[in-house]
Scaffold this motif. Sequence first.
Motif, PDB file in Angstrom:
ATOM      1  N   TYR A 245       9.578 -35.640 -10.910  1.00 31.99           N
ATOM      2  CA  TYR A 245       9.523 -37.035 -11.331  1.00 31.99           C
ATOM      3  C   TYR A 245      10.935 -37.451 -11.712  1.00 31.99           C
ATOM      4  CZ  TYR A 245       8.338 -41.237 -14.000  1.00 31.99           C
ATOM      5  OH  TYR A 245       8.260 -42.533 -14.465  1.00 31.99           O
ATOM      6  N   ILE A 246      11.486 -38.463 -11.036  1.00 31.10           N
ATOM      7  CA  ILE A 246      12.863 -38.885 -11.242  1.00 31.10           C
ATOM      8  C   ILE A 246      12.916 -39.958 -12.324  1.00 31.10           C
ATOM      9  CG2 ILE A 246      14.921 -39.862 -10.168  1.00 31.10           C
ATOM     10  CD1 ILE A 246      13.849 -38.855  -7.476  1.00 31.10           C
ATOM     11  N   LYS A 247      13.733 -39.692 -13.329  1.00 31.95           N
ATOM     12  CA  LYS A 247      13.981 -40.661 -14.391  1.00 31.95           C
ATOM     13  C   LYS A 247      15.430 -41.137 -14.292  1.00 31.95           C
ATOM     14  CE  LYS A 247      12.961 -37.711 -17.580  1.00 31.95           C
ATOM     15  NZ  LYS A 247      12.681 -37.097 -18.907  1.00 31.95           N
ATOM     16  N   GLU A 248      15.780 -42.144 -15.066  1.00 28.70           N
ATOM     17  CA  GLU A 248      17.130 -42.695 -14.996  1.00 28.70           C
ATOM     18  C   GLU A 248      18.171 -41.686 -15.457  1.00 28.70           C
ATOM     19  OE1 GLU A 248      19.626 -46.700 -16.371  1.00 28.70           O
ATOM     20  OE2 GLU A 248      17.554 -46.417 -16.993  1.00 28.70           O
ATOM     21  N   ASN A 249      17.809 -40.849 -16.413  1.00 30.88           N
ATOM     22  CA  ASN A 249      18.774 -39.898 -16.971  1.00 30.88           C
ATOM     23  C   ASN A 249      18.484 -38.453 -16.591  1.00 30.88           C
ATOM     24  OD1 ASN A 249      16.451 -39.624 -18.454  1.00 30.88           O
ATOM     25  ND2 ASN A 249      17.478 -39.476 -20.441  1.00 30.88           N
ATOM     26  N   GLY A 250      17.746 -38.251 -15.496  1.00 35.02           N
ATOM     27  CA  GLY A 250      17.474 -36.890 -15.067  1.00 35.02           C
ATOM     28  C   GLY A 250      16.180 -36.787 -14.278  1.00 35.02           C
ATOM     29  N   THR A 251      15.803 -35.563 -13.947  1.00 35.70           N
ATOM     30  CA  THR A 251      14.597 -35.308 -13.158  1.00 35.70           C
ATOM     31  C   THR A 251      13.764 -34.237 -13.843  1.00 35.70           C
ATOM     32  OG1 THR A 251      15.811 -35.807 -11.118  1.00 35.70           O
ATOM     33  CG2 THR A 251      13.694 -34.683 -10.884  1.00 35.70           C
ATOM     34  N   GLU A 252      12.459 -34.469 -13.916  1.00 31.70           N
ATOM     35  CA  GLU A 252      11.535 -33.468 -14.435  1.00 31.70           C
ATOM     36  C   GLU A 252      10.954 -32.667 -13.273  1.00 31.70           C
ATOM     37  OE1 GLU A 252       8.458 -34.848 -17.013  1.00 31.70           O
ATOM     38  OE2 GLU A 252       9.777 -36.259 -18.052  1.00 31.70           O
ATOM     39  N   PHE A 253      10.865 -31.354 -13.438  1.00 30.16           N
ATOM     40  CA  PHE A 253      10.259 -30.476 -12.442  1.00 30.16           C
ATOM     41  C   PHE A 253       9.068 -29.772 -13.088  1.00 30.16           C
ATOM     42  CE2 PHE A 253      14.846 -30.720 -11.629  1.00 30.16           C
ATOM     43  CZ  PHE A 253      14.848 -31.206 -10.321  1.00 30.16           C
ATOM     44  N   PHE A 254       7.953 -29.710 -12.372  1.00 28.11           N
ATOM     45  CA  PHE A 254       6.736 -29.151 -12.958  1.00 28.11           C
ATOM     46  C   PHE A 254       5.792 -28.718 -11.844  1.00 28.11           C
ATOM     47  CE2 PHE A 254       6.946 -33.749 -12.848  1.00 28.11           C
ATOM     48  CZ  PHE A 254       5.883 -34.100 -12.026  1.00 28.11           C
ATOM     49  N   TYR A 255       4.878 -27.803 -12.194  1.00 28.40           N
ATOM     50  CA  TYR A 255       3.872 -27.379 -11.244  1.00 28.40           C
ATOM     51  C   TYR A 255       2.774 -28.420 -11.136  1.00 28.40           C
ATOM     52  CZ  TYR A 255       6.096 -22.799 -11.412  1.00 28.40           C
ATOM     53  OH  TYR A 255       7.000 -21.775 -11.328  1.00 28.40           O
ATOM     54  N   SER A 256       2.095 -28.420 -10.017  1.00 27.16           N
ATOM     55  CA  SER A 256       1.023 -29.382  -9.779  1.00 27.16           C
ATOM     56  C   SER A 256      -0.021 -29.321 -10.892  1.00 27.16           C
ATOM     57  CB  SER A 256       0.356 -29.080  -8.423  1.00 27.16           C
ATOM     58  OG  SER A 256      -0.721 -29.953  -8.211  1.00 27.16           O
ATOM     59  N   GLY A 257      -0.313 -30.480 -11.483  1.00 25.31           N
ATOM     60  CA  GLY A 257      -1.343 -30.578 -12.507  1.00 25.31           C
ATOM     61  C   GLY A 257      -0.911 -30.194 -13.899  1.00 25.31           C
ATOM     62  N   SER A 258       0.380 -29.809 -14.066  1.00 31.41           N
ATOM     63  CA  SER A 258       0.811 -29.331 -15.376  1.00 31.41           C
ATOM     64  C   SER A 258       1.555 -30.393 -16.176  1.00 31.41           C
ATOM     65  CB  SER A 258       1.734 -28.120 -15.222  1.00 31.41           C
ATOM     66  OG  SER A 258       2.939 -28.474 -14.571  1.00 31.41           O
ATOM     67  N   ARG A 259       1.872 -31.553 -15.592  1.00 28.10           N
ATOM     68  CA  ARG A 259       2.633 -32.568 -16.320  1.00 28.10           C
ATOM     69  C   ARG A 259       1.718 -33.307 -17.289  1.00 28.10           C
ATOM     70  NH1 ARG A 259       4.940 -38.010 -15.465  1.00 28.10           N
ATOM     71  NH2 ARG A 259       7.031 -37.988 -16.357  1.00 28.10           N
ATOM     72  N   ALA A 260       2.165 -33.417 -18.521  1.00 35.38           N
ATOM     73  CA  ALA A 260       1.359 -34.094 -19.547  1.00 35.38           C
ATOM     74  C   ALA A 260       1.316 -35.591 -19.273  1.00 35.38           C
ATOM     75  CB  ALA A 260       1.939 -33.821 -20.918  1.00 35.38           C
TER      76      ALA A 260
END
Length: 260
Positions: A245-260
Amino acid sequence: MSRMTSNLLDEAIGIDDSTNLSPLVGRLLLVEDCVETSGAFVLHHLLKRAFSSPHSSNAVIFVAFSQSFVHYDRVLRKLGCNLAAQRDSHRFFFLDMLTVGCSDRSGKETDEGVLVGLYCKIQRAVSALIQENKRHVTILIDDIPLLEVAANGSSNHVLDFLHYCHTLTSEIGCSIIALSHEDVYLDIERPLILQMEYLAEILIKVGPLATGIAKDVHGQLTVLNKPVGGLQENLRNRVHNFQFYIKENGTEFFYSGSRA
Protein backbone atom coordinates in the motif's frame (compact mmCIF):
# COMPACT_ATOMS: atom_id res chain seq x y z
CA MET A 1 19.12 10.69 8.18
CA SER A 2 17.77 8.09 10.61
CA ARG A 3 18.41 4.40 10.06
CA MET A 4 15.58 2.59 8.28
CA THR A 5 13.91 -0.44 9.82
CA SER A 6 13.58 -3.53 7.66
CA ASN A 7 10.29 -4.70 6.14
CA LEU A 8 9.03 -7.59 4.01
CA LEU A 9 10.66 -6.23 0.85
CA ASP A 10 14.04 -5.76 2.55
CA GLU A 11 13.82 -9.22 4.10
CA ALA A 12 12.98 -10.81 0.74
CA ILE A 13 16.03 -9.14 -0.82
CA GLY A 14 18.25 -10.00 2.14
CA ILE A 15 18.69 -6.51 3.62
CA ASP A 16 18.55 -5.96 7.38
CA ASP A 17 18.79 -2.85 9.56
CA SER A 18 22.59 -2.86 9.61
CA THR A 19 23.59 -3.77 6.05
CA ASN A 20 22.05 -0.98 3.92
CA LEU A 21 22.37 -2.41 0.39
CA SER A 22 25.43 -4.60 0.95
CA PRO A 23 23.60 -7.88 0.04
CA LEU A 24 23.23 -6.43 -3.47
CA VAL A 25 26.99 -6.00 -4.05
CA GLY A 26 27.92 -7.63 -7.36
CA ARG A 27 24.29 -8.41 -8.21
CA LEU A 28 21.65 -7.25 -10.68
CA LEU A 29 18.19 -6.49 -9.31
CA LEU A 30 15.44 -6.18 -11.94
CA VAL A 31 12.03 -4.68 -11.20
CA GLU A 32 9.24 -5.47 -13.68
CA ASP A 33 5.94 -3.60 -13.54
CA CYS A 34 2.94 -3.03 -15.82
CA VAL A 35 0.59 -0.25 -16.89
CA GLU A 36 -1.90 -1.05 -14.13
CA THR A 37 0.71 -1.00 -11.35
CA SER A 38 3.87 1.13 -11.45
CA GLY A 39 7.00 -0.23 -9.79
CA ALA A 40 8.65 3.18 -9.36
CA PHE A 41 8.02 3.04 -5.61
CA VAL A 42 10.46 0.11 -5.38
CA LEU A 43 13.21 2.29 -6.89
CA HIS A 44 12.32 5.08 -4.46
CA HIS A 45 12.51 2.67 -1.53
CA LEU A 46 15.88 1.23 -2.56
CA LEU A 47 17.28 4.69 -3.30
CA LYS A 48 16.35 5.85 0.20
CA ARG A 49 17.77 2.62 1.63
CA ALA A 50 21.13 3.35 -0.03
CA PHE A 51 21.37 6.61 1.93
CA SER A 52 19.80 5.40 5.17
CA SER A 53 23.05 5.80 7.11
CA PRO A 54 24.84 9.20 6.98
CA HIS A 55 28.21 7.47 7.49
CA SER A 56 27.68 4.77 4.90
CA SER A 57 30.14 4.20 2.07
CA ASN A 58 27.24 3.68 -0.36
CA ALA A 59 26.94 5.82 -3.49
CA VAL A 60 24.42 5.85 -6.34
CA ILE A 61 24.76 6.62 -10.04
CA PHE A 62 21.22 7.33 -11.25
CA VAL A 63 20.60 7.00 -15.02
CA ALA A 64 17.30 8.78 -15.62
CA PHE A 65 15.27 8.27 -18.78
CA SER A 66 11.81 8.64 -17.23
CA GLN A 67 11.81 11.59 -14.82
CA SER A 68 13.91 14.63 -13.94
CA PHE A 69 16.09 15.22 -10.90
CA VAL A 70 13.49 17.68 -9.57
CA HIS A 71 10.85 14.92 -9.65
CA TYR A 72 12.98 12.38 -7.79
CA ASP A 73 14.21 14.95 -5.28
CA ARG A 74 10.61 15.92 -4.50
CA VAL A 75 9.51 12.29 -4.09
CA LEU A 76 12.50 11.34 -1.92
CA ARG A 77 12.09 14.41 0.30
CA LYS A 78 8.64 13.10 1.21
CA LEU A 79 10.35 9.86 2.21
CA GLY A 80 12.86 11.74 4.36
CA CYS A 81 15.81 11.71 1.95
CA ASN A 82 17.46 14.84 0.49
CA LEU A 83 18.96 13.94 -2.90
CA ALA A 84 20.39 17.43 -3.39
CA ALA A 85 22.39 17.05 -0.18
CA GLN A 86 23.56 13.58 -1.25
CA ARG A 87 24.62 15.01 -4.60
CA ASP A 88 26.58 17.79 -2.90
CA SER A 89 28.37 15.23 -0.73
CA HIS A 90 29.37 13.25 -3.85
CA ARG A 91 27.30 10.22 -2.92
CA PHE A 92 24.73 10.75 -5.70
CA PHE A 93 25.43 11.20 -9.43
CA PHE A 94 22.43 12.01 -11.62
CA LEU A 95 22.78 11.38 -15.38
CA ASP A 96 19.84 13.11 -17.07
CA MET A 97 19.01 11.20 -20.28
CA LEU A 98 15.51 12.59 -20.84
CA THR A 99 16.49 14.58 -23.95
CA VAL A 100 18.55 11.87 -25.64
CA GLY A 101 15.67 10.51 -27.71
CA CYS A 102 14.69 14.02 -28.82
CA SER A 103 18.12 15.35 -29.76
CA ASP A 104 19.07 15.88 -33.40
CA ARG A 105 22.13 13.73 -33.90
CA SER A 106 22.17 14.46 -37.66
CA GLY A 107 24.17 11.32 -38.24
CA LYS A 108 27.06 12.57 -36.11
CA GLU A 109 26.53 9.96 -33.42
CA THR A 110 25.32 6.42 -33.95
CA ASP A 111 22.71 4.82 -31.72
CA GLU A 112 25.44 2.55 -30.40
CA GLY A 113 27.59 5.62 -29.78
CA VAL A 114 24.94 7.09 -27.47
CA LEU A 115 25.19 4.05 -25.22
CA VAL A 116 28.98 3.91 -25.47
CA GLY A 117 29.09 7.53 -24.33
CA LEU A 118 26.69 6.75 -21.47
CA TYR A 119 28.79 3.78 -20.36
CA CYS A 120 31.94 5.92 -20.38
CA LYS A 121 30.20 8.44 -18.09
CA ILE A 122 29.16 5.63 -15.73
CA GLN A 123 32.64 4.12 -15.75
CA ARG A 124 34.26 7.49 -14.96
CA ALA A 125 31.79 8.14 -12.16
CA VAL A 126 32.39 4.68 -10.67
CA SER A 127 36.17 5.19 -10.80
CA ALA A 128 35.86 8.58 -9.10
CA LEU A 129 33.66 7.13 -6.35
CA ILE A 130 36.03 4.24 -5.73
CA GLN A 131 38.87 6.76 -5.38
CA GLU A 132 36.79 8.52 -2.70
CA ASN A 133 36.57 5.23 -0.78
CA LYS A 134 32.94 4.54 -1.70
CA ARG A 135 32.97 0.77 -1.29
CA HIS A 136 29.52 0.05 -2.72
CA VAL A 137 28.31 1.82 -5.86
CA THR A 138 24.79 1.22 -7.15
CA ILE A 139 23.95 1.92 -10.80
CA LEU A 140 20.22 2.62 -11.01
CA ILE A 141 18.40 2.76 -14.39
CA ASP A 142 14.82 4.00 -14.13
CA ASP A 143 13.39 2.83 -17.48
CA ILE A 144 14.82 0.03 -19.66
CA PRO A 145 12.31 0.48 -22.55
CA LEU A 146 13.29 4.16 -22.83
CA LEU A 147 16.93 3.08 -22.84
CA GLU A 148 16.00 0.97 -25.85
CA VAL A 149 14.33 4.01 -27.44
CA ALA A 150 17.55 5.97 -26.97
CA ALA A 151 19.28 3.17 -28.92
CA ASN A 152 16.70 3.61 -31.70
CA GLY A 153 15.06 0.30 -30.83
CA SER A 154 18.24 -1.77 -31.03
CA SER A 155 17.93 -4.54 -28.44
CA ASN A 156 21.43 -5.75 -29.35
CA HIS A 157 23.00 -2.40 -28.48
CA VAL A 158 21.08 -2.27 -25.20
CA LEU A 159 22.18 -5.82 -24.35
CA ASP A 160 25.80 -4.93 -25.10
CA PHE A 161 25.48 -1.87 -22.85
CA LEU A 162 23.95 -3.91 -20.02
CA HIS A 163 26.61 -6.60 -20.37
CA TYR A 164 29.33 -3.96 -20.04
CA CYS A 165 27.59 -2.53 -16.96
CA HIS A 166 27.24 -6.05 -15.59
CA THR A 167 31.01 -6.55 -15.81
CA LEU A 168 31.36 -3.74 -13.27
CA THR A 169 29.49 -5.89 -10.74
CA SER A 170 32.20 -8.54 -10.89
CA GLU A 171 35.24 -6.34 -11.46
CA ILE A 172 34.52 -3.57 -8.96
CA GLY A 173 31.62 -4.90 -6.86
CA CYS A 174 28.94 -2.53 -8.12
CA SER A 175 25.29 -3.45 -8.07
CA ILE A 176 22.69 -2.66 -10.74
CA ILE A 177 19.03 -1.87 -10.12
CA ALA A 178 16.81 -1.46 -13.19
CA LEU A 179 13.11 -0.97 -13.88
CA SER A 180 11.38 -2.43 -16.93
CA HIS A 181 7.75 -2.63 -18.05
CA GLU A 182 6.69 -6.20 -18.75
CA ASP A 183 3.63 -5.38 -20.86
CA VAL A 184 5.70 -3.33 -23.33
CA TYR A 185 7.01 -6.64 -24.70
CA LEU A 186 3.83 -8.73 -24.60
CA ASP A 187 3.11 -8.75 -28.34
CA ILE A 188 6.66 -8.84 -29.68
CA GLU A 189 9.78 -10.94 -29.35
CA ARG A 190 11.37 -10.43 -25.94
CA PRO A 191 15.14 -11.02 -26.24
CA LEU A 192 15.96 -7.96 -24.12
CA ILE A 193 13.69 -8.69 -21.17
CA LEU A 194 14.42 -12.42 -21.28
CA GLN A 195 18.16 -11.77 -21.18
CA MET A 196 17.73 -9.32 -18.31
CA GLU A 197 15.65 -11.86 -16.37
CA TYR A 198 18.43 -14.39 -16.96
CA LEU A 199 21.13 -12.00 -15.74
CA ALA A 200 19.15 -10.79 -12.72
CA GLU A 201 20.00 -12.43 -9.40
CA ILE A 202 16.94 -10.76 -7.86
CA LEU A 203 13.69 -10.33 -9.80
CA ILE A 204 10.83 -8.26 -8.38
CA LYS A 205 7.51 -8.40 -10.21
CA VAL A 206 4.98 -5.68 -9.40
CA GLY A 207 1.38 -6.29 -10.41
CA PRO A 208 -2.26 -5.61 -9.57
CA LEU A 209 -4.26 -7.81 -7.25
CA ALA A 210 -5.54 -10.97 -8.89
CA THR A 211 -8.92 -10.24 -7.28
CA GLY A 212 -9.15 -6.75 -8.74
CA ILE A 213 -9.02 -3.24 -7.28
CA ALA A 214 -9.08 -2.84 -3.49
CA LYS A 215 -9.26 0.38 -1.47
CA ASP A 216 -6.58 -0.48 1.05
CA VAL A 217 -4.24 -2.57 -1.15
CA HIS A 218 -2.51 -1.17 -4.22
CA GLY A 219 -1.00 -4.37 -5.60
CA GLN A 220 1.21 -7.36 -5.00
CA LEU A 221 4.90 -8.15 -5.18
CA THR A 222 6.65 -11.38 -6.11
CA VAL A 223 10.35 -11.46 -5.23
CA LEU A 224 12.61 -14.17 -6.68
CA ASN A 225 15.98 -14.16 -4.93
CA LYS A 226 18.28 -16.60 -6.71
CA PRO A 227 20.89 -18.46 -4.61
CA VAL A 228 24.31 -16.80 -4.59
CA GLY A 229 27.24 -18.84 -5.87
CA GLY A 230 25.18 -21.99 -6.27
CA LEU A 231 24.36 -22.17 -2.57
CA GLN A 232 21.16 -24.13 -1.98
CA GLU A 233 20.27 -23.14 1.57
CA ASN A 234 16.89 -21.47 2.05
CA LEU A 235 15.96 -22.53 -1.48
CA ARG A 236 12.43 -23.28 -0.33
CA ASN A 237 11.95 -19.66 0.78
CA ARG A 238 13.58 -17.85 -2.12
CA VAL A 239 10.20 -16.84 -3.63
CA HIS A 240 8.30 -14.29 -1.58
CA ASN A 241 4.76 -13.05 -2.25
CA PHE A 242 3.17 -10.15 -0.41
CA GLN A 243 1.08 -7.03 -0.98
CA PHE A 244 1.71 -3.30 -0.67
CA TYR A 245 0.00 0.00 0.00
CA ILE A 246 1.66 3.23 -1.18
CA LYS A 247 1.45 6.26 1.08
CA GLU A 248 2.83 9.75 0.52
CA ASN A 249 5.72 9.19 2.92
CA GLY A 250 6.45 5.53 2.22
CA THR A 251 5.08 2.10 1.37
CA GLU A 252 3.60 -0.57 3.62
CA PHE A 253 4.35 -4.23 2.83
CA PHE A 254 2.22 -7.01 4.30
CA TYR A 255 0.96 -10.52 3.68
CA SER A 256 -2.47 -11.06 2.20
CA GLY A 257 -5.18 -10.54 4.82
CA SER A 258 -2.80 -9.34 7.52
CA ARG A 259 -3.21 -5.55 7.16
CA ALA A 260 -5.23 -4.01 9.97
